[in-house]
Every structure is written in C-alpha cells, then in structure tokens.
Design an enzyme around this catalytic site. Structure first.
Site, PDB file in Angstrom:
ATOM      1  N   HIS A 171       3.749  10.770   0.903  1.00  0.00           N
ATOM      2  CA  HIS A 171       4.605  10.194   1.934  1.00  0.00           C
ATOM      3  C   HIS A 171       6.052  10.212   1.531  1.00  0.00           C
ATOM      4  O   HIS A 171       7.033  10.705   2.288  1.00  0.00           O
ATOM      5  CB  HIS A 171       4.131   8.804   1.939  1.00  0.00           C
ATOM      6  CG  HIS A 171       2.680   8.544   2.419  1.00  0.00           C
ATOM      7  ND1 HIS A 171       2.284   9.082   3.673  1.00  0.00           N
ATOM      8  CD2 HIS A 171       1.631   8.138   1.653  1.00  0.00           C
ATOM      9  CE1 HIS A 171       1.041   8.751   3.765  1.00  0.00           C
ATOM     10  NE2 HIS A 171       0.594   8.339   2.706  1.00  0.00           N
ATOM     11  N   HIS A 205       0.797  -1.026  -0.180  1.00  0.00           N
ATOM     12  CA  HIS A 205      -0.154  -0.075   0.029  1.00  0.00           C
ATOM     13  C   HIS A 205       0.879   1.341   0.119  1.00  0.00           C
ATOM     14  O   HIS A 205       0.669   2.088  -0.763  1.00  0.00           O
ATOM     15  CB  HIS A 205      -0.769   0.038   1.188  1.00  0.00           C
ATOM     16  CG  HIS A 205      -1.944   1.026   1.196  1.00  0.00           C
ATOM     17  ND1 HIS A 205      -3.024   1.173   2.118  1.00  0.00           N
ATOM     18  CD2 HIS A 205      -2.091   2.229   0.526  1.00  0.00           C
ATOM     19  CE1 HIS A 205      -3.702   2.341   2.041  1.00  0.00           C
ATOM     20  NE2 HIS A 205      -3.142   2.880   0.930  1.00  0.00           N
ATOM     21  N   GLU A 236       1.321   8.255  -3.544  1.00  0.00           N
ATOM     22  CA  GLU A 236       2.002   7.832  -2.470  1.00  0.00           C
ATOM     23  C   GLU A 236       3.210   8.678  -2.461  1.00  0.00           C
ATOM     24  O   GLU A 236       3.840   9.125  -1.405  1.00  0.00           O
ATOM     25  CB  GLU A 236       2.304   6.271  -2.676  1.00  0.00           C
ATOM     26  CG  GLU A 236       1.022   5.563  -2.421  1.00  0.00           C
ATOM     27  CD  GLU A 236       0.683   5.336  -0.908  1.00  0.00           C
ATOM     28  OE1 GLU A 236       1.357   5.444  -0.236  1.00  0.00           O
ATOM     29  OE2 GLU A 236      -0.607   5.425  -0.870  1.00  0.00           O
TER      30      GLU A 236
END
Length: 216
Positions: free
Chosen positions: A85, A32, A81
């Site tokens: 992040h 993920h 992502e």
C-alpha cells in the site's frame, strides 16, 4: 486513487480469526494500515527498510503492532503494508517516503483517537451486545463522517457478529470524508482482511454485535 482508508483493527477479534497464538493482544484499537482505494504493489523495487523508521519505532510497536506475531522485532507486517500500500500512497508528496508514510499514518491515528471516542460514547469491550446502528451513530456524530465498519460474521451456533475493523476515509488532502463510495469510485480490494480461514465483511445492521474484551 481517490481516497485513503485508515484501518483500525480490534486485536482481540484479529486473534479470534486466526489459529496463531496471540499473546495478550492490546486492549485498544491498533492500526492495520493506510490504504489507497486503488492499486497494490505499485513499485516492487522500492523495498522496505526498517532503519528509515527507527525514530518512529516506539510508536510503531505500540500503535501498529503485528498482533498475530507478538515478538517485538517482527517487521514483516510493516514490510507488507509498505510494499503493498505504501508504494502506492507515495504518489502523494506528503507520503512519498517510508518515514512520511508511517509517520503520517501514526499522526492520523492520534488525530482520529478512536479509542477515546468509543469510550466517551459508552461503547466498551465486554460481555454485552451492541446494536450496530448505535455504534455507527456514535461515530458519525463524533466525526461528522460515516466510517466503514467490518465484522466477523456469526460462527456456527453464535447469534452475534463480532466487531473487527473500523476504517476512516481521508481525501488526498488528508481531510476526513465519508467512506461510502461516490459515483464512479471503486471500492478497494478486500483481500487484506483474510486471516486464516475467516474473513471480515461489512457488519450487518440487524445482528447483535459483540465487542469482545478478551480472546475466548
């Protein structure tokens, strides 16, 4: 930030959570994301560029697929992502480019090898229920650290929770560590886990746990 979460999700559960048409979700745990425990969108000017990870592409498609949007060239998930992040993780030299960030996440995924650990412990997708404590014990025995396990709570009329995500924690030196927060540490924002209307939460130790083999 103090630690990184390597989050694996179970594609069948991700599909169950979403109204999207998932076509044939992989029958193995996929990535993920790799998330620092603090900070989001740390550098909004550092845009995702798929050409920087073209060498990683076959592994990315296999181990880090966009489960909800299965067409192959969907890079939206990776873009999200990275921007949310990756730009924060990039304060570490070993993660300070898109190639390093995605490449290192793939390496950690191979190193953890969650799929084969669960199989070795006899925990396989199917129709029987598991005790959450048994899953936790197997993982802790295997890795020597406590991961964080998240489930979809029972829906109306269901008695079991559905396992959805397993997160392993790493120090800044990329050593496995417990996911339980040490004193003075905050836990990361859980906003990533909302898909459609349903969301994952930390699994209950008392509810039977369903590890589904295919989308119902």
């Amino acid at each position: 930030w103090k630690k990184l979460y390597l989050a694996h999700h179970w594609p069948v559960t991700v599909c169950k959570m979403s109204a999207n048409d998932c076509q044939d979700p992989p029958e193995y745990w996929t990535i993920h994301g790799l998330w620092p425990d603090k900070g989001e969108e740390c550098n909004r000017t550092w845009h995702f560029n798929v050409t920087e990870i073209k060498d990683l592409m076959s592994d990315m498609r296999r181990y880090w697929p966009d489960v909800l949007h299965s067409s192959l060239n969907r890079t939206q998930f990776w873009k999200h992502e990275w921007e949310k992040h990756g730009t924060c993780a990039a304060t570490l030299e070993i993660l300070n480019s898109q190639k390093k960030y995605f490449g290192k996440a793939l390496e950690l995924y191979q190193h953890v090898d969650l799929n084969s650990c669960l199989l070795k412990a006899g925990i396989k997708p199917g129709s029987s229920y598991y005790q959450m404590t048994a899953i936790k014990e197997a993982l802790t025995r295997f890795y020597g650290v406590t991961p964080k396990i998240q489930c979809l709570p029972p829906e109306e009329g269901e008695k079991a929770q559905t396992i959805g995500q397993i997160e392993f924690c790493f120090t800044k030196e990329l050593q496995l560590r417990n996911c339980t927060a040490l004193k003075g540490e905050s836990s990361p924002a859980q906003t990533d886990l909302k898909l459609g209307t349903e969301e994952l939460s930390v699994c209950s130790d008392t509810l039977p746990t369903y590890y589904p083999a295919q989308v119902q």
